[in-house]
Design an enzyme around this catalytic site. Structure first.
Site, PDB file in Angstrom:
ATOM      1  N   LYS A 232       0.847  -1.204   0.000  1.00  0.00           N
ATOM      2  CA  LYS A 232       0.000   0.000   0.000  1.00  0.00           C
ATOM      3  C   LYS A 232       0.878   1.249   0.000  1.00  0.00           C
ATOM      4  O   LYS A 232       0.611   2.210  -0.733  1.00  0.00           O
ATOM      5  CB  LYS A 232      -0.941  -0.013   1.225  1.00  0.00           C
ATOM      6  CG  LYS A 232      -2.053  -1.047   1.102  1.00  0.00           C
ATOM      7  CD  LYS A 232      -2.863  -1.252   2.386  1.00  0.00           C
ATOM      8  CE  LYS A 232      -3.882  -2.372   2.194  1.00  0.00           C
ATOM      9  NZ  LYS A 232      -4.679  -2.681   3.374  1.00  0.00           N
TER      10      LYS A 232
ATOM     11  N   GLN B  40      -4.869  -1.660   9.747  1.00  0.00           N
ATOM     12  CA  GLN B  40      -4.740  -2.937   9.066  1.00  0.00           C
ATOM     13  C   GLN B  40      -5.299  -4.061   9.940  1.00  0.00           C
ATOM     14  O   GLN B  40      -4.979  -4.151  11.130  1.00  0.00           O
ATOM     15  CB  GLN B  40      -3.257  -3.191   8.719  1.00  0.00           C
ATOM     16  CG  GLN B  40      -3.009  -4.426   7.865  1.00  0.00           C
ATOM     17  CD  GLN B  40      -3.578  -4.318   6.451  1.00  0.00           C
ATOM     18  OE1 GLN B  40      -3.739  -3.225   5.904  1.00  0.00           O
ATOM     19  NE2 GLN B  40      -3.891  -5.450   5.839  1.00  0.00           N
TER      20      GLN B  40
ATOM     21  N   ASP C 242     -11.139   2.874   4.307  1.00  0.00           N
ATOM     22  CA  ASP C 242     -11.419   1.442   4.143  1.00  0.00           C
ATOM     23  C   ASP C 242     -12.916   1.179   3.995  1.00  0.00           C
ATOM     24  O   ASP C 242     -13.316   0.081   3.599  1.00  0.00           O
ATOM     25  CB  ASP C 242     -10.941   0.670   5.391  1.00  0.00           C
ATOM     26  CG  ASP C 242      -9.681  -0.148   5.133  1.00  0.00           C
ATOM     27  OD1 ASP C 242      -9.398  -0.469   3.970  1.00  0.00           O
ATOM     28  OD2 ASP C 242      -8.989  -0.445   6.127  1.00  0.00           O
TER      29      ASP C 242
HETATM   30  N1  GUN Z   1      -6.865  -6.918   5.955  1.00  0.00           N
HETATM   31  C1  GUN Z   1      -7.160  -7.577   4.824  1.00  0.00           C
HETATM   32  N2  GUN Z   1      -7.740  -6.744   3.926  1.00  0.00           N
HETATM   33  C2  GUN Z   1      -7.808  -5.543   4.530  1.00  0.00           C
HETATM   34  C3  GUN Z   1      -8.292  -4.277   4.094  1.00  0.00           C
HETATM   35  O1  GUN Z   1      -8.805  -4.095   3.001  1.00  0.00           O
HETATM   36  N3  GUN Z   1      -8.168  -3.273   5.001  1.00  0.00           N
HETATM   37  C4  GUN Z   1      -7.634  -3.456   6.232  1.00  0.00           C
HETATM   38  N4  GUN Z   1      -7.585  -2.408   7.034  1.00  0.00           N
HETATM   39  N5  GUN Z   1      -7.186  -4.617   6.654  1.00  0.00           N
HETATM   40  C5  GUN Z   1      -7.255  -5.652   5.806  1.00  0.00           C
END
Ligand code: GUN
Length: 293
Positions: free
Chosen positions: A52, A96, A119
């Site tokens: 990311k 996350q 998110d």
């Molecule tokens: N863990 C797996 N996919 C995601 C996501 O899209 N966002 C977050 N914050 N954690 C994740």
């Protein structure tokens, strides 16, 4: 049969975002700023987060990582979230997941200011999505819809089957497929207690599968000419590869693909689209597309 090439589509979107950020800079605006809260040392999470951050850099977006030890308390994490909520330099941020077991994920999500929730996990964004109001939509369902749109695949009036009912994929993609704007599909959601799964899948003109069971979907579960979108990414041990594992989708790709009109590969399908959608949400946060700060 045509491949829905998420990698190529994501590269196009990254260059579109980079262009827009360049224009913002030239117009004297500051660049969008995403913060990521990571707790602990889960290998997969660290890889996702690194990716990311790398993609933010590719777009010219600012990224900040707040990395906490795995024994950080829930209060510490919530205090960090409150600071991010009130920091005017941060346009959007994510925590996350998964979090260590001693932290209540839902409490943490609800501590995030929904106007910075890029998110799309906060109940306000989830609720607004459900009733068709502008909001941040979580990355995977948004990436699926964007991939279909860019390949001119209409969902209107079509029979869609969604396999899986998670809060971050199955439920929101079902909501998007059935909503009036850009949806209009007839949607069936299947899960671990559903009956007649094979028969239901065989009736799908568009099949979206997100159950994390490698090669669960076989050729005899597919309607001729179906569009198949595979969200499953399961790490299966494979000592012949340097990484020691291979990524497998929910779909038995080699046997299913010849029956499809369109199909996503794994990897290289929806996966690359998801990070792009997070970047797009952060750009929208900076532009106040959905909410005034
Ligand atoms: N863990 C797996 N996919 C995601 C996501 O899209 N966002 C977050 N914050 N954690 C994740």
């Amino acid at each position: 049969m045509q491949i829905l090439d998420g990698k190529k589509t994501a590269a196009t979107i990254v260059s579109e975002i980079r262009q827009e950020i360049l224009q913002m800079k030239q117009g004297g605006l500051r660049v969008p700023h995403l913060a990521i809260v990571l707790v602990g040392y889960d290998g997969a999470s660290e890889t996702y987060v690194a990716n990311k951050i790398k993609m933010c850099e590719q777009c010219g977006m600012k990224a900040s990582l707040l990395h906490f030890a795995d024994d950080a308390s829930q209060d510490e994490i919530i205090a960090a979230i409150e600071q991010l909520n009130s920091n005017p330099d941060i346009d959007g941020f994510i925590v996350q997941l998964p979090l260590p077991a001693h932290i209540d994920e839902q409490k943490v999500i609800e501590a995030i200011d929904y106007r910075k929730d890029v998110d799309g996990f906060h109940p306000i964004n989830v609720g607004r999505l459900y009733i068709g109001m502008p909001c941040f939509v979580c990355a995977t369902p948004k990436g699926i819809m964007e991939l279909l749109r860019r390949y001119n695949i209409s969902t209107r009036g079509r029979k869609c089957v969604v396999l899986g009912r998670s809060n971050i994929v199955g439920k929101p993609v079902a909501a998007m497929l059935m909503q009036k704007e850009h949806g209009d599909a007839t949607v069936t959601v299947l899960h671990s207690h559903s009956q007649r799964i094979a028969e239901e899948c065989r009736e799908a003109e568009i099949l979206v599968t997100a159950i994390g069971q490698p090669h669960f979907i076989k050729a005899d579960m597919i309607k001729e000419g179906a569009v198949v979108v595979d969200i499953g990414i399961t790490r299966v041990p494979d000592t012949s590869l340097p990484k020691g594992y291979r990524l497998l989708g929910d779909v038995d790709f080699d046997n299913v693909a010849p029956k499809c009109s369109y199909i996503t590969p794994v990897p290289g399908g929806v996966g690359p689209m998801t990070v792009c959608m997070l970047l797009l949400n952060t750009l929208d946060a900076a532009k106040h597309t959905y909410y005034q700060q």
